[in-house]
Scaffold this motif. Structure first.
Motif, PDB file in Angstrom:
ATOM      1  N   ASN A 541       0.806  -1.214   0.000  1.00 57.01           N
ATOM      2  CA  ASN A 541       0.000   0.000   0.000  1.00 57.01           C
ATOM      3  C   ASN A 541       0.845   1.274   0.000  1.00 57.01           C
ATOM      4  O   ASN A 541       0.306   2.378   0.076  1.00 57.01           O
ATOM      5  N   GLY A 542       2.168   1.117  -0.038  1.00 56.63           N
ATOM      6  CA  GLY A 542       3.056   2.267  -0.059  1.00 56.63           C
ATOM      7  C   GLY A 542       3.456   2.799   1.292  1.00 56.63           C
ATOM      8  O   GLY A 542       4.185   3.793   1.394  1.00 56.63           O
ATOM      9  N   GLU A 543       3.024   2.153   2.376  1.00 56.70           N
ATOM     10  CA  GLU A 543       3.356   2.617   3.722  1.00 56.70           C
ATOM     11  C   GLU A 543       4.778   2.192   4.089  1.00 56.70           C
ATOM     12  O   GLU A 543       5.153   1.025   3.948  1.00 56.70           O
ATOM     13  N   ILE A 544       5.574   3.152   4.547  1.00 57.77           N
ATOM     14  CA  ILE A 544       6.937   2.857   4.994  1.00 57.77           C
ATOM     15  C   ILE A 544       6.874   2.059   6.296  1.00 57.77           C
ATOM     16  O   ILE A 544       6.297   2.512   7.289  1.00 57.77           O
ATOM     17  N   ASP A 545       7.463   0.872   6.274  1.00 58.58           N
ATOM     18  CA  ASP A 545       7.461   0.048   7.488  1.00 58.58           C
ATOM     19  C   ASP A 545       8.868  -0.298   7.971  1.00 58.58           C
ATOM     20  O   ASP A 545       9.024  -0.973   8.987  1.00 58.58           O
ATOM     21  N   ARG A 546       9.876   0.150   7.229  1.00 59.05           N
ATOM     22  CA  ARG A 546      11.249  -0.063   7.689  1.00 59.05           C
ATOM     23  C   ARG A 546      12.147   0.994   7.068  1.00 59.05           C
ATOM     24  O   ARG A 546      12.011   1.335   5.889  1.00 59.05           O
TER      25      ARG A 546
END
Length: 724
Positions: A541-546
């Motif tokens: 979804n394009g969310e930065i998670d790292r």
């Protein structure tokens, strides 16, 4: 007032797209000519030049253009249209504003004003054969547009006496007023002593005492259409008598689905009501109808074009449809969103092979819209690349040619020179655009630009993903590209987010699929602008998670030219650093490695080519098979471009040493010279080829970064390199 709603806009786009795909005839650029090539041998080659208004001789073999910076008129020999040649220059001791030609007679309006309050100028009559000025007719004011009637009997001059935009915020009125001048031509000689001045004051509702004529055009009946841009007014004049036949307001338009904010994002969700058209160029479609380009230079700018009957009726309004076509071709200028958007300014109308075409020039979008006149709603045909800031165009139907002229010369900034572009009508599919977008989930144009990195879907052939760079700093995005069609099509986009909001402080230059639906993104840092050097992982979804910030061992030697690409090889991320950092030997850069399992950084050293001028750096790294592929380019443009290449390095050589230690040097092998690819559309060689990837069939794809159409042609080249 016309209401042009979003549904009508999108319907028009859909109809236009279907219609244009079924038509065989199209225009393609066949050559370009740099106006600097008309500078004298041995002279100052860095002298600014320009091609503002352009016309053609009666036989269609010579182009004539006004060159304001040099103060004269230039000529181009196009007997061989595929190989235009310098044709010389005439100094006119003033600022030429416009040119027109009939057979071997050329006329030029020349501004000699000392100030805005003391305007002056003259009409120069030039013999094309001798290249001599035969006569000078005093105009008593500052000329703008000039035109010769189609039968060669009259010259019309729009004497603008333009306003001082710095005085009282540029508000009208500002004396002296402008007017229209008409001069007869007898036996090829302009009759200066028979000049007739037509008073057009007192006509418009806006500043009636200060008309500012902008553009003039003749029909076959020697009737003139005259635009008063700042006054938002149109005037029809009989050339023989000087009588005003009709006059009326250019009116207003309501716009939906437009980008209205200069905010580093392309969001076509805004609207504007009651926008003054404020036309610039005008051209007749026949003896009853004419078309205007609604640039706006005062308080309006409706971003499109309008067809009028000479009795004042609006027959067609384009609304936002032209701007949407510009946006879907990646040419939308976000920095003009708050004012005039794509800013249509120039126009040409001509009949080719029994069909009447309208050519609409977007000055800020650096593109030309081609439409077919149907007698009702025009049919969109195609967009043409035009170089930077097209100002005017001339058609030569007898030779199946269209020519556009670029006003902007970026020589002082080390950029590309002003160019003249030649196009030919043929029966082949158009070469440009090479990539376009569709509409988004809301049915609005999916705006894009400044593509900087590519990666391929691990499973699906010809399905690619690209990122945009920091030009769109409020809208970092990952675009999905269907490369199986021509032109390639951007079918969707996801925003890169942090905590559900558009991620800030990113300059995305590289992308790599993680094989699980997410992506690794390389962000080129600028510590002086508080943009960190880092690698980011985003989910589907394009969310930065790292976030992987660069370690101190790297940052202690940083420069502004950081990560330009990222590739995933097993458990290792490989990052291409664009240029030498402080601890790098000259002409050597790092390929940096991060081991995801071991949380360990390392690097190898990559040798770069030695530039003739400027610098050379890396722009991409992509993994496929037993090698990584690397783009190496110089920062040169046009004729100065030398190095736009693809190299490969065997994966077996990628044995990283710890940062701060002596790094092993890899060996590279050239795979492709991209310069022929960048010349294939017959424009100048663009600077930034920045994306490359190989899909699961082994087919390579490359893309250029168009710099968001900011001091750029806006042209994006997307092409396949075939089986790798």
């Amino acid at each position: 007032m016309i209401r042009h709603n979003l549904c009508h806009t999108l319907l028009a786009i859909a109809i236009a797209g279907v219609a244009s795909s079924s038509l065989a005839a199209s225009f393609d650029r066949i050559a370009t000519f740099a106006t600097a090539d008309n500078l004298p041998i041995g002279g100052d080659m860095k002298h600014e030049t320009s091609a503002e208004i352009i016309t053609a001789s009666g036989d269609g073999n010579t182009l004539i253009y006004s060159d304001s910076p040099r103060g004269g008129v230039g000529f181009i020999d196009i007997r061989d249209s595929y190989d235009p040649k310098a044709g010389g220059f005439i100094a006119l001791n003033g600022e030429p504003t416009s040119v027109s030609a009939y057979n071997n007679l050329v006329v030029a309006g020349v501004n000699t004003s000392e100030s805005y309050v003391a305007p002056s100028g003259y009409l120069a009559a030039i013999d094309l054969d001798s290249r001599q000025v035969m006569s000078r007719c005093d105009l008593g004011g500052q000329p703008d547009s000039v035109a010769i009637s189609r039968d060669g009997q009259f010259v019309a001059v729009a004497v603008e006496n333009e306003r001082d935009e710095e005085l009282n915020d540029g508000l009208l009125p500002q004396a002296p007023a402008g007017y229209l001048s008409i001069l007869p031509i007898v036996n090829g000689q302009v009759q200066c002593d028979k000049l007739r001045r037509v008073d057009v004051s007192g006509l418009a509702r806006i500043a009636p005492e200060d008309p500012e004529p902008e553009f003039v055009a003749f029909n076959d009946n020697n009737e003139l259409a005259l635009t008063l841009q700042e006054n938002n007014h149109l005037v029809i004049v009989d050339a023989e008598s000087g009588r005003i036949i009709n006059h009326f307001s250019a009116g207003t338009v309501d716009l939906d689905g437009i980008d209205t904010e200069k905010d580093g994002a392309l969001l076509f969700t805004g609207s504007q009501n009651g926008v003054l058209r404020e036309p610039d160029a005008v051209k007749w479609l026949d003896n009853e109808r004419f078309v205007i380009a609604n640039e706006g230079d005062y308080r309006g700018g409706a971003r499109g074009f309008t067809i009028f009957h000479k009795d004042g009726r609006v027959l067609f309004e384009s609304g936002a449809t032209f701007e949407h076509q510009v946006a879907m071709a990646g040419h939308y200028p976000d920095k003009r969103s708050g004012k005039k958007g794509a800013e249509p300014e120039g126009l040409e109308v001509a009949r080719f092979n029994g069909e009447t075409y309208i050519f609409l020039l977007s000055e800020r979008g650096s593109v030309i819209g081609v439409y077919r006149d149907t007698g009702a709603a025009p049919q969109f045909v195609q967009l043409l690349p035009s170089g930077i800031a097209p100002e005017s165009a001339v058609a030569i139907p007898a030779r199946n040619l269209l020519v556009s002229a670029n006003e902007k010369d970026l020589v002082e900034d080390g950029g590309v020179r002003a160019h003249v572009n030649l196009y030919r009508l043929d029966d082949e599919a158009p070469l440009y655009p090479q990539i376009v977008s569709s509409v988004d989930s809301e049915g609005r144009p999916l705006g894009w630009g400044a593509l900087s990195g590519l990666t391929a879907d691990p499973q699906k052939p010809a399905l690619l993903y690209a990122v945009n760079d920091s030009f769109y700093n409020s809208q970092p995005r990952i675009f999905t590209i269907d490369a199986s069609v021509q032109p390639a099509r951007i079918i969707s986009a996801i925003n890169v987010t942090r905590d559900g909001k558009a991620a800030k402080a990113l300059d995305l230059e590289g992308i790599a699929s993680d094989g699980k639906g997410g992506f690794w993104l390389a962000s080129e840092g600028r510590t002086d602008k508080e943009i960190p050097h880092a690698i980011y992982h985003v989910d589907a979804n394009g969310e930065i998670d790292r976030t992987l910030p660069f370690p101190a061992e790297l940052l202690n030697n940083e420069t502004r030219f950081g990560a330009e690409g990222v590739a995933l090889i097993g458990d290792e991320l490989w990052i291409a650093i664009q240029r030498e950092w402080k601890d790098d030997p000259k002409h050597s850069v790092k390929l940096v490695c991060y081991n995801l399992k071991q949380d360990k950084w390392g690097a190898v050293r990559y040798p770069i080519e030695t530039p003739e001028q400027g610098w050379v750096g890396l722009s991409e790294i992509s993994a496929y098979g037993d090698a990584v592929y690397i783009i190496e380019r110089d920062n040169q443009i046009g004729e100065n471009a030398r190095i736009k290449r693809l190299y490969k390095v065997a994966k077996s050589e990628l044995k990283p040493a710890p940062l701060g230690s002596k790094l092993p040097v890899v060996h590279k092998q050239q795979v492709r010279d991209f310069i022929p690819d960048l010349k294939a559309d017959n424009g100048y060689v663009v600077d930034k080829i920045e994306g490359f990837t190989i899909d699961n069939r082994g087919i390579g794809y490359a893309v250029t970064d168009n710099d968001g159409v900011d001091d750029s042609s806006g042209e994006t080249y997307f092409f396949s390199t075939g089986k790798m």
